[in-house]
Design an enzyme around this catalytic site. Structure first.
Site, PDB file in Angstrom:
ATOM      1  N   ASN A  62     -46.493  41.404  26.913  1.00  0.00           N
ATOM      2  CA  ASN A  62     -45.555  42.271  26.188  1.00  0.00           C
ATOM      3  C   ASN A  62     -44.768  41.378  25.227  1.00  0.00           C
ATOM      4  O   ASN A  62     -43.856  40.682  25.638  1.00  0.00           O
ATOM      5  CB  ASN A  62     -44.637  42.962  27.207  1.00  0.00           C
ATOM      6  CG  ASN A  62     -43.538  43.770  26.530  1.00  0.00           C
ATOM      7  OD1 ASN A  62     -43.576  43.994  25.313  1.00  0.00           O
ATOM      8  ND2 ASN A  62     -42.570  44.209  27.311  1.00  0.00           N
ATOM      9  N   LYS A  77     -42.780  42.187  22.922  1.00  0.00           N
ATOM     10  CA  LYS A  77     -41.465  42.745  22.540  1.00  0.00           C
ATOM     11  C   LYS A  77     -41.261  42.633  21.032  1.00  0.00           C
ATOM     12  O   LYS A  77     -42.229  42.740  20.280  1.00  0.00           O
ATOM     13  CB  LYS A  77     -40.349  42.074  23.346  1.00  0.00           C
ATOM     14  CG  LYS A  77     -40.646  42.119  24.853  1.00  0.00           C
ATOM     15  CD  LYS A  77     -39.485  41.762  25.728  1.00  0.00           C
ATOM     16  CE  LYS A  77     -39.916  41.828  27.186  1.00  0.00           C
ATOM     17  NZ  LYS A  77     -38.823  41.631  28.126  1.00  0.00           N
ATOM     18  N   HIS A  92     -40.438  51.117  29.584  1.00  0.00           N
ATOM     19  CA  HIS A  92     -39.937  49.763  29.840  1.00  0.00           C
ATOM     20  C   HIS A  92     -38.417  49.824  29.990  1.00  0.00           C
ATOM     21  O   HIS A  92     -37.757  50.634  29.337  1.00  0.00           O
ATOM     22  CB  HIS A  92     -40.329  48.836  28.677  1.00  0.00           C
ATOM     23  CG  HIS A  92     -40.028  47.407  28.979  1.00  0.00           C
ATOM     24  ND1 HIS A  92     -38.764  46.879  28.837  1.00  0.00           N
ATOM     25  CD2 HIS A  92     -40.805  46.403  29.449  1.00  0.00           C
ATOM     26  CE1 HIS A  92     -38.794  45.608  29.205  1.00  0.00           C
ATOM     27  NE2 HIS A  92     -40.018  45.293  29.584  1.00  0.00           N
ATOM     28  N   GLU A 114     -36.122  48.116  28.848  1.00  0.00           N
ATOM     29  CA  GLU A 114     -35.362  47.976  27.589  1.00  0.00           C
ATOM     30  C   GLU A 114     -35.365  49.292  26.816  1.00  0.00           C
ATOM     31  O   GLU A 114     -34.383  49.635  26.147  1.00  0.00           O
ATOM     32  CB  GLU A 114     -35.948  46.815  26.765  1.00  0.00           C
ATOM     33  CG  GLU A 114     -35.577  45.464  27.382  1.00  0.00           C
ATOM     34  CD  GLU A 114     -36.620  44.372  27.214  1.00  0.00           C
ATOM     35  OE1 GLU A 114     -37.474  44.486  26.327  1.00  0.00           O
ATOM     36  OE2 GLU A 114     -36.578  43.405  28.016  1.00  0.00           O
ATOM     37  N   GLU A 144     -41.034  46.336  37.525  1.00  0.00           N
ATOM     38  CA  GLU A 144     -40.276  45.284  36.852  1.00  0.00           C
ATOM     39  C   GLU A 144     -38.800  45.395  37.243  1.00  0.00           C
ATOM     40  O   GLU A 144     -38.057  46.187  36.644  1.00  0.00           O
ATOM     41  CB  GLU A 144     -40.395  45.428  35.334  1.00  0.00           C
ATOM     42  CG  GLU A 144     -41.803  45.287  34.818  1.00  0.00           C
ATOM     43  CD  GLU A 144     -41.814  44.809  33.376  1.00  0.00           C
ATOM     44  OE1 GLU A 144     -42.374  43.733  33.114  1.00  0.00           O
ATOM     45  OE2 GLU A 144     -41.255  45.499  32.507  1.00  0.00           O
ATOM     46  N   GLY A 163     -36.579  38.554  31.751  1.00  0.00           N
ATOM     47  CA  GLY A 163     -35.994  37.636  30.777  1.00  0.00           C
ATOM     48  C   GLY A 163     -34.869  36.781  31.325  1.00  0.00           C
ATOM     49  O   GLY A 163     -34.152  36.126  30.575  1.00  0.00           O
ATOM     50  N   SER A 178     -40.044  37.676  34.524  1.00  0.00           N
ATOM     51  CA  SER A 178     -40.038  36.213  34.614  1.00  0.00           C
ATOM     52  C   SER A 178     -41.273  35.634  35.301  1.00  0.00           C
ATOM     53  O   SER A 178     -41.172  34.645  36.034  1.00  0.00           O
ATOM     54  CB  SER A 178     -38.746  35.713  35.288  1.00  0.00           C
ATOM     55  OG  SER A 178     -37.623  36.040  34.488  1.00  0.00           O
TER      56      SER A 178
HETATM   57  P1  PGA Z   1     -40.220  38.533  30.979  1.00  0.00           P
HETATM   58  O1  PGA Z   1     -40.404  40.078  30.530  1.00  0.00           O
HETATM   59  O2  PGA Z   1     -41.562  38.066  31.460  1.00  0.00           O
HETATM   60  O3  PGA Z   1     -39.766  37.814  29.730  1.00  0.00           O
HETATM   61  O4  PGA Z   1     -39.202  38.522  32.058  1.00  0.00           O
HETATM   62  C1  PGA Z   1     -41.240  40.946  31.238  1.00  0.00           C
HETATM   63  C2  PGA Z   1     -41.173  42.318  30.634  1.00  0.00           C
HETATM   64  O5  PGA Z   1     -40.083  42.746  30.232  1.00  0.00           O
HETATM   65  O6  PGA Z   1     -42.204  43.029  30.512  1.00  0.00           O
END
Ligand code: PGA
Length: 261
Positions: free
Chosen positions: A9, A11, A98, A100, A170, A176, A216
């Site tokens: 992903n 982003k 997601h 976000e 998640e 993140g 992460s």
């Molecule tokens: P990350 O993001 O691996 O940077 O923690 C995962 C995600 O949001 O899909």
């Protein structure tokens, strides 16, 4: 055996040149990792780069997914994109709900549900994301939150469809932050989700559902997360932007599927 799916992903990162360069770098090396191991690899770049990334990986085992889409087919929805547009740009998958999107763009469970159904009718495989915040985990409502997200997100989705889709667990506190869930925490919630889906549908459907872990995931913790029996892949954010790191994560997934075909 369930398919194993590792998705990057990206982003709101990369530009046209860096996106194509990253896709080409991955394409050049992904085949050499554990040849024969069955892992579906997906790249999920921002909308403007979808078609170019799809062209860059065409003819390779790497697929392309989008990070979101709108719930209508076409019309006066300035700034939005439809499932059909994503298919025509070369996508096979779409990430929906997601955290976000839920946090910054008000994607409620009902909106996510409408998008999941639209993805299916439009010919895309949805990757539906669920997960609790830190506060929810600390107040002991993780299971209640996940239950709502799964029940409402899958409202009206048939068993046949559930058997072909992906759910990504998640935990919001792990995205993140560098603070990943322990393998045991991931496995615990994955089993919870699978059992919930078994009660909503049936055991066969629950056993076919692909459950990714995200939050992460890095080269150095992927293997232990992927070793969990109910973790069927990963949704990778930051670490998917670096070819070296993402290849190591794919490699860990391939080693896992080779060990437990
Ligand atoms: P990350 O993001 O691996 O940077 O923690 C995962 C995600 O949001 O899909």
């Amino acid at each position: 055996m369930r398919p194993y799916v590792v998705a990057g992903n990206w982003k709101m990162n990369t530009d046209m040149d860096s996106a194509i360069a990253l896709a080409e770098a991955l394409r050049a090396r992904v085949d050499a990792l554990e040849p024969g191991a069955q892992v579906q690899v997906l790249l999920c770049p921002p909308y403007p780069m979808l078609a170019s990334v799809a062209a860059a990986v065409k003819g390779s085992p790497i697929g392309v997914g989008a990070q979101n889409m709108y719930l209508e087919d076409s019309g006066a929805y300035t700034g939005e994109v439809s499932a059909a547009m994503l298919v025509s740009a070369g996508c096979s998958h779409v990430i929906l709900g997601h955290s976000e999107r839920r946090q910054y763009f008000d994607d409620s469970n009902a909106v996510v549900n409408a998008k999941v159904k639209k993805a299916f009718t439009g010919g895309l495989v949805p990757i539906m994301c669920v997960g609790e915040t830190l506060e929810q985990r600390e107040t002991g409502v993780t299971e209640a939150v996940i239950t709502m997200q799964i029940r409402e997100g899958l409202e009206g989705v048939t068993a046949e469809q559930v058997r072909t889709m992906v759910v990504a667990y998640e935990p919001v506190w792990a995205i993140g932050t560098g603070r990943t869930a322990t393998p045991e925490q991931a496995q615990e919630v994955h089993v919870y989700i699978r059992d919930l889906v078994a009660t909503m549908y049936d055991r066969e459907t629950a056993d076919a559902l692909v459950l990714q872990y995200g939050g992460s995931v890095k080269a150095d913790n992927a293997a232990e997360l992927f070793a969990q029996p109910d973790v069927d892949g990963g949704l990778i954010g930051g670490a998917s932007l670096k070819a070296e790191q993402f290849l190591e994560i794919i490699s860990a997934a391939k080693a896992r599927t080779a060990a437990h075909p």
